[in-house]
Design a protein around this motif. Structure first.
Motif, short mmCIF file in Angstrom:
data_model
loop_
_atom_site.label_atom_id
_atom_site.label_comp_id
_atom_site.label_asym_id
_atom_site.label_seq_id
_atom_site.Cartn_x
_atom_site.Cartn_y
_atom_site.Cartn_z
N PHE A 132 -12.75 -18.35 -23.54
CA PHE A 132 -13.93 -19.20 -23.44
C PHE A 132 -13.62 -20.56 -24.02
N LYS A 133 -14.32 -21.57 -23.50
CA LYS A 133 -14.36 -22.84 -24.21
C LYS A 133 -15.32 -22.59 -25.37
N CYS A 134 -15.03 -23.15 -26.53
CA CYS A 134 -15.91 -22.90 -27.67
C CYS A 134 -16.03 -24.14 -28.54
N LEU A 135 -17.12 -24.17 -29.29
CA LEU A 135 -17.39 -25.25 -30.23
C LEU A 135 -18.15 -24.65 -31.40
N ILE A 136 -17.64 -24.88 -32.59
CA ILE A 136 -18.31 -24.35 -33.79
C ILE A 136 -19.26 -25.41 -34.34
N ILE A 137 -20.53 -25.03 -34.38
CA ILE A 137 -21.57 -25.84 -35.03
C ILE A 137 -22.21 -24.88 -36.02
N SER A 138 -21.64 -24.85 -37.21
CA SER A 138 -22.03 -23.86 -38.21
C SER A 138 -23.55 -23.81 -38.37
N PRO A 139 -24.16 -22.62 -38.35
CA PRO A 139 -23.55 -21.29 -38.38
C PRO A 139 -23.28 -20.70 -36.99
N TYR A 140 -23.36 -21.52 -35.96
CA TYR A 140 -23.22 -21.01 -34.59
C TYR A 140 -21.85 -21.26 -34.00
N VAL A 141 -21.50 -20.40 -33.05
CA VAL A 141 -20.31 -20.61 -32.23
C VAL A 141 -20.81 -20.67 -30.80
N LEU A 142 -20.71 -21.85 -30.20
CA LEU A 142 -21.14 -22.04 -28.81
C LEU A 142 -19.98 -21.65 -27.91
N ILE A 143 -20.25 -20.81 -26.92
CA ILE A 143 -19.18 -20.42 -25.99
C ILE A 143 -19.62 -20.71 -24.56
N GLN A 144 -18.62 -20.96 -23.72
CA GLN A 144 -18.90 -21.26 -22.31
C GLN A 144 -17.69 -20.78 -21.50
N GLU A 145 -17.99 -20.07 -20.41
CA GLU A 145 -16.90 -19.63 -19.56
C GLU A 145 -16.29 -20.84 -18.89
N PRO A 146 -14.95 -20.96 -18.93
CA PRO A 146 -14.32 -22.09 -18.25
C PRO A 146 -14.61 -22.03 -16.75
N ALA A 147 -14.69 -23.19 -16.13
CA ALA A 147 -14.92 -23.23 -14.69
C ALA A 147 -13.75 -22.54 -13.99
N PRO A 148 -14.03 -21.80 -12.91
CA PRO A 148 -12.92 -21.15 -12.20
C PRO A 148 -11.96 -22.18 -11.64
N ALA A 149 -10.70 -21.84 -11.67
CA ALA A 149 -9.67 -22.75 -11.17
C ALA A 149 -9.86 -22.96 -9.67
N ALA A 150 -9.76 -24.19 -9.23
CA ALA A 150 -9.88 -24.49 -7.81
C ALA A 150 -8.65 -24.00 -7.07
N GLY A 151 -8.87 -23.58 -5.82
CA GLY A 151 -7.71 -23.19 -5.05
C GLY A 151 -7.93 -21.84 -4.52
#
Length: 100
Positions: A81-100
């Motif tokens: 996952f792409k992630c970003l820590i903004i304490s106390p949270y961890v934001l996650i996001q599925e990376p966009a599918p690779a084109a092709g």
């Protein structure tokens, strides 16, 4: 404390699900819909912009992982996952599918 989107954008990272899973126990993992930028969500949370966060939650643009999602990710070897820590949270996001 206000943190700029630009500053947060430099802190977005990629992490595997096993590393992120530890944060589930304390309820800190938040899934961010691909329609939103992680840095934007992070700066909104850091600024304590409750109205915007509530709007995203009610629109399901932000959500806690469901049991079904957790099981799927647990079964997927090397899930990242792409992630970003903004304490106390961890934001996650599925990376966009690779084109092709």
């Amino acid at each position: 404390m206000t943190v700029s989107r630009e500053e947060l954008a430099t802190k977005v990272d990629i992490a595997d699900w096993l590393s992120l899973r530890a944060h589930l126990e304390r309820g800190g993992v938040i899934i961010v819909d691909p329609l939103l930028e992680l840095a934007e969500v992070g700066s909104t949370l850091a600024a304590d912009d409750v109205k915007t966060v509530e709007r995203w939650l009610s629109s399901a643009l932000l959500a806690k992982p469901s049991l079904e999602q957790i099981r799927t990710w647990d079964a997927e070897d090397g899930k990242t996952f792409k992630c970003l820590i903004i304490s106390p949270y961890v934001l996650i996001q599925e990376p966009a599918p690779a084109a092709g």
